[in-house]
Design a protein around this motif. Structure first.
Motif, PDB file in Angstrom:
ATOM      1  N   ALA A   6      47.941   7.829  21.413  1.00 43.01           N
ATOM      2  CA  ALA A   6      46.731   7.190  21.931  1.00 43.01           C
ATOM      3  C   ALA A   6      46.939   5.691  22.125  1.00 43.01           C
ATOM      4  O   ALA A   6      46.432   5.112  23.098  1.00 43.01           O
ATOM      5  CB  ALA A   6      45.557   7.445  20.992  1.00 43.01           C
ATOM      6  N   ASP A   7      47.678   5.055  21.224  1.00 43.53           N
ATOM      7  CA  ASP A   7      47.981   3.627  21.368  1.00 43.53           C
ATOM      8  C   ASP A   7      48.789   3.384  22.643  1.00 43.53           C
ATOM      9  O   ASP A   7      48.505   2.452  23.401  1.00 43.53           O
ATOM     10  CB  ASP A   7      48.784   3.106  20.169  1.00 43.53           C
ATOM     11  CG  ASP A   7      48.028   3.110  18.859  1.00 43.53           C
ATOM     12  OD1 ASP A   7      46.791   2.925  18.872  1.00 43.53           O
ATOM     13  OD2 ASP A   7      48.685   3.292  17.815  1.00 43.53           O
ATOM     14  N   SER A  53      42.352   3.751   6.430  1.00 47.83           N
ATOM     15  CA  SER A  53      43.098   5.009   6.347  1.00 47.83           C
ATOM     16  C   SER A  53      43.508   5.307   4.905  1.00 47.83           C
ATOM     17  O   SER A  53      43.429   6.449   4.446  1.00 47.83           O
ATOM     18  CB  SER A  53      44.349   4.959   7.223  1.00 47.83           C
ATOM     19  OG  SER A  53      44.010   4.853   8.569  1.00 47.83           O
ATOM     20  N   LYS A  54      43.939   4.265   4.189  1.00 49.02           N
ATOM     21  CA  LYS A  54      44.324   4.436   2.786  1.00 49.02           C
ATOM     22  C   LYS A  54      43.116   4.861   1.952  1.00 49.02           C
ATOM     23  O   LYS A  54      43.218   5.740   1.110  1.00 49.02           O
ATOM     24  CB  LYS A  54      44.922   3.141   2.247  1.00 49.02           C
ATOM     25  CG  LYS A  54      45.432   3.262   0.838  1.00 49.02           C
ATOM     26  CD  LYS A  54      46.066   1.971   0.358  1.00 49.02           C
ATOM     27  CE  LYS A  54      46.504   2.136  -1.083  1.00 49.02           C
ATOM     28  NZ  LYS A  54      46.987   0.886  -1.651  1.00 49.02           N
ATOM     29  N   PRO A 112      48.744  -1.569  17.080  1.00 49.56           N
ATOM     30  CA  PRO A 112      48.504  -0.129  16.933  1.00 49.56           C
ATOM     31  C   PRO A 112      47.332   0.141  15.993  1.00 49.56           C
ATOM     32  O   PRO A 112      47.098  -0.608  15.036  1.00 49.56           O
ATOM     33  CB  PRO A 112      49.816   0.403  16.360  1.00 49.56           C
ATOM     34  CG  PRO A 112      50.519  -0.768  15.798  1.00 49.56           C
ATOM     35  CD  PRO A 112      50.033  -1.980  16.533  1.00 49.56           C
ATOM     36  N   LEU A 113      46.617   1.193  16.286  1.00 51.01           N
ATOM     37  CA  LEU A 113      45.441   1.548  15.495  1.00 51.01           C
ATOM     38  C   LEU A 113      45.800   1.766  14.024  1.00 51.01           C
ATOM     39  O   LEU A 113      45.039   1.404  13.136  1.00 51.01           O
ATOM     40  CB  LEU A 113      44.783   2.807  16.068  1.00 51.01           C
ATOM     41  CG  LEU A 113      43.423   3.170  15.520  1.00 51.01           C
ATOM     42  CD1 LEU A 113      42.442   2.021  15.688  1.00 51.01           C
ATOM     43  CD2 LEU A 113      42.892   4.409  16.209  1.00 51.01           C
ATOM     44  N   GLY A 114      46.976   2.321  13.761  1.00 47.71           N
ATOM     45  CA  GLY A 114      47.409   2.527  12.386  1.00 47.71           C
ATOM     46  C   GLY A 114      47.504   1.226  11.603  1.00 47.71           C
ATOM     47  O   GLY A 114      47.238   1.178  10.408  1.00 47.71           O
ATOM     48  N   ALA A 171      60.350   1.822  23.794  1.00 48.81           N
ATOM     49  CA  ALA A 171      60.304   2.609  22.554  1.00 48.81           C
ATOM     50  C   ALA A 171      60.418   1.705  21.331  1.00 48.81           C
ATOM     51  O   ALA A 171      59.680   1.880  20.348  1.00 48.81           O
ATOM     52  CB  ALA A 171      61.414   3.653  22.557  1.00 48.81           C
ATOM     53  N   GLN A 172      61.304   0.734  21.395  1.00 50.66           N
ATOM     54  CA  GLN A 172      61.442  -0.204  20.270  1.00 50.66           C
ATOM     55  C   GLN A 172      60.178  -1.030  20.076  1.00 50.66           C
ATOM     56  O   GLN A 172      59.742  -1.265  18.955  1.00 50.66           O
ATOM     57  CB  GLN A 172      62.632  -1.132  20.494  1.00 50.66           C
ATOM     58  CG  GLN A 172      63.971  -0.466  20.312  1.00 50.66           C
ATOM     59  CD  GLN A 172      65.128  -1.423  20.582  1.00 50.66           C
ATOM     60  OE1 GLN A 172      64.971  -2.442  21.249  1.00 50.66           O
ATOM     61  NE2 GLN A 172      66.288  -1.076  20.054  1.00 50.66           N
ATOM     62  N   ALA A 173      59.581  -1.457  21.190  1.00 52.60           N
ATOM     63  CA  ALA A 173      58.398  -2.318  21.120  1.00 52.60           C
ATOM     64  C   ALA A 173      57.165  -1.569  20.627  1.00 52.60           C
ATOM     65  O   ALA A 173      56.227  -2.185  20.120  1.00 52.60           O
ATOM     66  CB  ALA A 173      58.114  -2.931  22.488  1.00 52.60           C
ATOM     67  N   THR A 174      57.165  -0.238  20.756  1.00 54.18           N
ATOM     68  CA  THR A 174      55.992   0.546  20.357  1.00 54.18           C
ATOM     69  C   THR A 174      56.233   1.353  19.086  1.00 54.18           C
ATOM     70  O   THR A 174      55.491   2.294  18.806  1.00 54.18           O
ATOM     71  CB  THR A 174      55.554   1.487  21.499  1.00 54.18           C
ATOM     72  OG1 THR A 174      56.654   2.326  21.863  1.00 54.18           O
ATOM     73  CG2 THR A 174      55.049   0.714  22.692  1.00 54.18           C
ATOM     74  N   GLU A 175      57.212   0.956  18.302  1.00 52.45           N
ATOM     75  CA  GLU A 175      57.457   1.658  17.040  1.00 52.45           C
ATOM     76  C   GLU A 175      56.203   1.576  16.179  1.00 52.45           C
ATOM     77  O   GLU A 175      55.606   0.508  16.010  1.00 52.45           O
ATOM     78  CB  GLU A 175      58.631   1.036  16.299  1.00 52.45           C
ATOM     79  CG  GLU A 175      59.042   1.832  15.084  1.00 52.45           C
ATOM     80  CD  GLU A 175      60.329   1.328  14.477  1.00 52.45           C
ATOM     81  OE1 GLU A 175      60.494   1.547  13.269  1.00 52.45           O
ATOM     82  OE2 GLU A 175      61.148   0.719  15.187  1.00 52.45           O
ATOM     83  N   GLY A 176      55.754   2.711  15.679  1.00 52.34           N
ATOM     84  CA  GLY A 176      54.550   2.767  14.868  1.00 52.34           C
ATOM     85  C   GLY A 176      53.285   3.018  15.674  1.00 52.34           C
ATOM     86  O   GLY A 176      52.213   3.164  15.108  1.00 52.34           O
TER      87      GLY A 176
END
Length: 80
Positions: free
Chosen positions: A20-21, A64-65, A55-57, A11-16
Motif C-alpha cells: 500500500a505504501d 502497532s506495538k 512508510p505507514l509501518g 527496491a532499496q529506497a522502499t525497504e520496509g
C-alpha cells in the motif's frame, strides 16, 4: 526519449514499505507527472516522492506495538 526504471534502486529506497505504501508512492508520482505535463514516470521522480514519504509501518510503529501487546493480553487466537 524513454527513461529506464531502475528497480534495484527503487527496491532499496522502499525497504520496509508495504504494498500500500508503494502504491501510494506510484499514485503520487503519476499525479505529479500529469501536473508537469509528462506522459511517463522515471526513477528520479519516483525516488523524489519516496524521499518525501514515510512508510505507514514507521508512522504507526507505536500504535502497532500497542495493538500487538493488547492482542496478546486478550489471548486472541489467530484466524488460521
Amino acid at each position: 526519449m524513454r527513461r529506464a526504471i531502475h528497480l534495484d534502486r527503487l527496491a532499496q529506497a522502499t525497504e520496509g514499505y508495504s504494498g500500500a505504501d508503494i502504491e501510494s508512492v506510484v499514485k503520487e508520482a503519476i499525479e505529479q507527472a500529469f501536473v508537469d505535463g509528462r506522459s511517463a514516470l522515471d526513477s528520479d521522480r519516483l525516488l523524489q516522492v519516496i524521499g518525501n514519504t514515510y512508510p505507514l509501518g514507521e508512522v504507526m510503529k507505536k500504535k502497532s506495538k500497542e495493538y500487538a501487546e493488547r492482542i496478546v493480553e486478550m489471548k486472541i487466537k489467530p484466524a488460521s
